[in-house]
Design an enzyme around this catalytic site. Structure first.
Site, PDB file in Angstrom:
ATOM      1  N   ALA A  66       0.876  -1.149  -0.099  1.00  9.54           N
ATOM      2  CA  ALA A  66      -0.131   0.027   0.157  1.00  9.54           C
ATOM      3  C   ALA A  66       0.914   1.050   0.011  1.00  9.54           C
ATOM      4  O   ALA A  66       2.032   1.180   0.655  1.00  9.54           O
ATOM      5  CB  ALA A  66      -0.786   0.109   1.211  1.00  9.54           C
ATOM      6  N   GLY A 111       0.884  -5.322   0.819  1.00 12.96           N
ATOM      7  CA  GLY A 111      -0.230  -5.287  -0.148  1.00 12.96           C
ATOM      8  C   GLY A 111       0.226  -5.872  -1.485  1.00 12.96           C
ATOM      9  O   GLY A 111      -0.692  -6.399  -2.153  1.00 12.96           O
ATOM     10  N   GLU A 114      -0.268  -9.295  -0.720  1.00 11.26           N
ATOM     11  CA  GLU A 114      -1.650  -9.580  -0.631  1.00 11.26           C
ATOM     12  C   GLU A 114      -2.291  -9.781  -1.939  1.00 11.26           C
ATOM     13  O   GLU A 114      -3.214 -10.592  -2.257  1.00 11.26           O
ATOM     14  CB  GLU A 114      -2.418  -8.785   0.153  1.00 11.26           C
ATOM     15  CG  GLU A 114      -2.103  -8.741   1.685  1.00 11.26           C
ATOM     16  CD  GLU A 114      -2.489  -7.518   2.537  1.00 11.26           C
ATOM     17  OE1 GLU A 114      -2.131  -6.490   2.268  1.00 11.26           O
ATOM     18  OE2 GLU A 114      -3.225  -7.779   3.597  1.00 11.26           O
ATOM     19  N   GLU A 134       3.724  -5.225   7.663  1.00 11.69           N
ATOM     20  CA  GLU A 134       2.738  -3.906   8.226  1.00 11.69           C
ATOM     21  C   GLU A 134       2.888  -3.881   9.543  1.00 11.69           C
ATOM     22  O   GLU A 134       2.858  -2.512  10.172  1.00 11.69           O
ATOM     23  CB  GLU A 134       1.197  -4.405   7.910  1.00 11.69           C
ATOM     24  CG  GLU A 134       0.921  -4.360   6.496  1.00 11.69           C
ATOM     25  CD  GLU A 134       1.004  -5.732   5.703  1.00 11.69           C
ATOM     26  OE1 GLU A 134       1.628  -6.681   6.137  1.00 11.69           O
ATOM     27  OE2 GLU A 134       0.470  -5.608   4.500  1.00 11.69           O
TER      28      GLU A 134
HETATM   29  N1  CAA Z   1       4.760   3.405  -0.441  1.00 19.79           N
HETATM   30  C1  CAA Z   1       4.928   4.460  -1.130  1.00 19.79           C
HETATM   31  N2  CAA Z   1       6.028   4.618  -1.674  1.00 19.79           N
HETATM   32  C2  CAA Z   1       6.888   3.529  -1.648  1.00 19.79           C
HETATM   33  C3  CAA Z   1       6.636   2.588  -1.117  1.00 19.79           C
HETATM   34  C4  CAA Z   1       5.458   2.193  -0.597  1.00 19.79           C
HETATM   35  N3  CAA Z   1       5.041   1.059  -0.011  1.00 19.79           N
HETATM   36  N4  CAA Z   1       7.712   1.500  -1.243  1.00 19.79           N
HETATM   37  C5  CAA Z   1       8.543   2.150  -1.873  1.00 19.79           C
HETATM   38  N5  CAA Z   1       8.233   3.430  -2.192  1.00 19.79           N
HETATM   39  C6  CAA Z   1       8.934   4.584  -2.817  1.00 19.79           C
HETATM   40  C7  CAA Z   1       9.863   5.190  -1.891  1.00 19.79           C
HETATM   41  O1  CAA Z   1       9.443   6.113  -0.868  1.00 19.79           O
HETATM   42  C8  CAA Z   1      10.947   5.661  -2.963  1.00 19.79           C
HETATM   43  O2  CAA Z   1      10.382   6.838  -3.354  1.00 19.79           O
HETATM   44  P1  CAA Z   1      11.226   8.274  -3.518  1.00 19.79           P
HETATM   45  O3  CAA Z   1      12.284   8.050  -4.270  1.00 19.79           O
HETATM   46  O4  CAA Z   1      10.267   9.419  -3.895  1.00 19.79           O
HETATM   47  O5  CAA Z   1      11.629   8.346  -1.998  1.00 19.79           O
HETATM   48  C9  CAA Z   1      10.960   4.793  -3.927  1.00 19.79           C
HETATM   49  O6  CAA Z   1       9.577   4.038  -3.813  1.00 19.79           O
HETATM   50  C10 CAA Z   1      12.028   3.751  -3.873  1.00 19.79           C
HETATM   51  O7  CAA Z   1      12.087   3.076  -2.819  1.00 19.79           O
HETATM   52  P2  CAA Z   1      13.657   3.256  -1.644  1.00 19.79           P
HETATM   53  O8  CAA Z   1      14.256   4.223  -2.288  1.00 19.79           O
HETATM   54  O9  CAA Z   1      12.951   2.603  -0.391  1.00 19.79           O
HETATM   55  O10 CAA Z   1      14.134   1.643  -2.599  1.00 19.79           O
HETATM   56  P3  CAA Z   1      14.997   0.684  -1.807  1.00 19.79           P
HETATM   57  O11 CAA Z   1      15.637  -0.101  -2.857  1.00 19.79           O
HETATM   58  O12 CAA Z   1      15.995   1.253  -0.827  1.00 19.79           O
HETATM   59  O13 CAA Z   1      13.974  -0.058  -0.973  1.00 19.79           O
HETATM   60  C11 CAA Z   1      11.892  -1.612  -0.512  1.00 19.79           C
HETATM   61  C12 CAA Z   1      13.157  -0.928  -1.520  1.00 19.79           C
HETATM   62  C13 CAA Z   1      12.907  -2.570   0.630  1.00 19.79           C
HETATM   63  C14 CAA Z   1      11.021  -2.272  -1.259  1.00 19.79           C
HETATM   64  C15 CAA Z   1      11.580  -0.276   0.313  1.00 19.79           C
HETATM   65  O14 CAA Z   1      11.170   0.631  -0.457  1.00 19.79           O
HETATM   66  C16 CAA Z   1      10.557  -0.452   1.242  1.00 19.79           C
HETATM   67  O15 CAA Z   1      10.690  -1.292   2.403  1.00 19.79           O
HETATM   68  N6  CAA Z   1       9.178  -0.061   1.017  1.00 19.79           N
HETATM   69  C17 CAA Z   1       7.940  -0.313   1.827  1.00 19.79           C
HETATM   70  C18 CAA Z   1       7.709  -1.750   2.062  1.00 19.79           C
HETATM   71  C19 CAA Z   1       6.547  -1.836   2.752  1.00 19.79           C
HETATM   72  O16 CAA Z   1       6.546  -1.348   4.224  1.00 19.79           O
HETATM   73  N7  CAA Z   1       5.195  -2.056   2.430  1.00 19.79           N
HETATM   74  C20 CAA Z   1       4.176  -2.469   3.226  1.00 19.79           C
HETATM   75  C21 CAA Z   1       3.175  -1.379   3.180  1.00 19.79           C
HETATM   76  S1  CAA Z   1       1.856  -1.414   4.126  1.00 19.79           S
HETATM   77  C22 CAA Z   1       0.580  -2.222   3.415  1.00 19.79           C
HETATM   78  O17 CAA Z   1       0.779  -2.656   2.320  1.00 19.79           O
HETATM   79  C23 CAA Z   1      -0.844  -2.201   4.136  1.00 19.79           C
HETATM   80  C24 CAA Z   1      -1.691  -3.264   3.872  1.00 19.79           C
HETATM   81  O18 CAA Z   1      -1.868  -4.331   4.003  1.00 19.79           O
HETATM   82  C25 CAA Z   1      -3.259  -2.693   3.264  1.00 19.79           C
END
Ligand code: CAA
Length: 260
Positions: A66, A111, A114, A134
Site C-alpha cells: 500500500a 499489499g 496480498e 505491516e
Molecule cells: N509506498 C509508497 N512509496 C513507496 C513504497 C510504498 N509502499 N515503497 C517504496 N516506495 C517509494 C520510496 O518512498 C521511494 O520513493 P522516493 O524516491 O520518492 O523517495 C521509491 O519508492 C524507491 O524506494 P526506496 O528508495 O525505499 O528503494 P530501496 O531499494 O531502498 O528499498 C524497499 C526497497 C525494501 C521495497 C523499500 O522501498 C520498502 O521497504 N518499501 C516499503 C515496503 C512496505 O512496508 N510495504 C508495506 C506497506 S503497508 C501495506 O501494504 C498495508 C496493507 O496491507 C493494506
C-alpha cells in the site's frame, strides 16, 4: 482504455495487467486500486481473453505494498475507505471468472503479497521477495493477508510471518506452498506465458466453473464444497465446449473450444 497507473494489453488469449508506478515501486494508492478494478473488468469483458496475468512494471518490484505516503494522513474514516477499496480490488481479482496468474518480478511486500495471494497462483522470479511487514508500520495486513496466507501456509507459519514481518525469498515461499514455481528473472515472462497458454487451450467455461467451486468450497467445509461441486458439474453438459471436447477425444483430434 487509458489509465495513469496501470497498463493493459491483450496478446492472443492472454490479458496482461501491469501495475505501472515503477518510481514508487508500484505502490498501491487509491487511484491505482481503482484502476486495477477497472482493468480487470476490461480484460474480463474481452471475449478473446481466457487467462489474465498480473505483474509489475520495472525490474525491481511487483508491488511494494500500500502507498505509505497516502496512508500518512489517514484517520479512521479514510483508513476504512482504503481498506474497503483494497478488499474490492483483491476480490475482483479473486472472483474473476478467468484464471489469474501473478507474475511476481521483484518485491511483493505488504499489499503486494496480498495482491499476489488474491491471484489463482503465483509464478515468481528468483529475485522476488515476499513479506507482510505491516506491523513494522503500526498496522496489520488489511487486504486479505491475514486470511488468504493463513489458509495456504497454516496458522503457525502465517503468525510467524505476520508477527515478525520478515522478508522471505521466492525459494522459501515455494517451500511454504504459496508460490507454484520459481524461475530466473529473465525467464519469468516466457514461463508464465507457457502456463497461461496451456490453460487457454482448455475449455474456458469448465475452468470458470472449477474456479468458482474451488473458491466457494474453501468457505464451506468439505460437505458443503462437495455439494456445490455435485450441483455445478451437470451445468458443463449444457455447453457447446463439452460436446466439442468429448467429440474431439472420440474422433482423436484436438478440441477447439469456443467458451460457450
Ligand atoms: N509506498 C509508497 N512509496 C513507496 C513504497 C510504498 N509502499 N515503497 C517504496 N516506495 C517509494 C520510496 O518512498 C521511494 O520513493 P522516493 O524516491 O520518492 O523517495 C521509491 O519508492 C524507491 O524506494 P526506496 O528508495 O525505499 O528503494 P530501496 O531499494 O531502498 O528499498 C524497499 C526497497 C525494501 C521495497 C523499500 O522501498 C520498502 O521497504 N518499501 C516499503 C515496503 C512496505 O512496508 N510495504 C508495506 C506497506 S503497508 C501495506 O501494504 C498495508 C496493507 O496491507 C493494506
Amino acid at each position: 482504455m487509458s489509465y495513469t497507473n496501470i497498463l493493459t494489453e491483450v496478446r492472443g488469449a492472454v490479458g496482461f495487467l501491469t501495475i505501472n508506478r515503477p518510481t514508487q515501486l508500484n505502490a498501491l494508492n487509491p487511484e491505482t486500486l481503482q484502476e486495477i478494478v477497472q482493468g480487470m473488468r476490461e480484460l474480463e469483458g474481452n471475449a478473446s481473453v481466457r487467462v489474465v496475468v498480473v505483474t509489475g512494471a520495472g525490474d525491481k518490484a511487483f508491488v511494494a505494498g500500500a502507498d505509505i505516503k497516502a496512508m500518512q494522513a489517514m484517520g479512521f474514516a479514510e483508513a476504512d475507505a482504503f481498506g474497503r477499496l483494497g478488499h474490492e480490488c483483491m476480490s475482483t481479482i479473486e472472483e474473476c471468472p478467468r484464471p489469474v496468474i501473478a507474475a511476481v518480478n521483484g518485491f511483493a511486500l505488504g499489499g503486494g503479497t496480498e495482491l499476489a495471494l488474491a491471484c489463482d497462483f503465483i509464478y515468481a522470479a528468483d529475485s522476488a521477495v515476499f513479506s507482510l511487514p505491516e506491523v513494522t508500520l503500526g498496522i496489520f495486513p488489511g487486504w486479505g493477508g491475514t486470511q488468504r496466507l493463513t489458509r495456504i501456509v497454516g496458522k503457525a507459519k502465517a503468525n510467524e510471518l505476520i508477527f515478525t514481518g520478515r522478508k522471505i525469498s521466492a525459494e522459501e515461499a515455494l517451500q511454504l506452498g504459496f508460490v507454484n514455481a520459481v524461475v530466473a528473472r529473465a525467464e519469468l515472462q516466457s514461463a508464465v506465458e507457457v502456463v497461461a497458454n496451456a490453460i487457454a487451450a482448455n475449455a474456458p467455461l469448465a475452468i470458470s466453473y472449477a474456479k468458482r467451486v474451488i473458491l466457494r468450497g474453501l468457505d464451506v467445509g468439505l460437505h458443503g464444497g462437495l455439494a456445490f461441486e455435485r450441483s455445478t458439474f451437470p451445468a458443463c453438459f449444457g455447453t457447446h465446449d463439452c460436446k466439442e471436447g468429448i467429440a474431439a477425444f472420440l474422433e482423436r483430434r484436438p478440441a477447439k473450444f469456443q467458451g460457450r
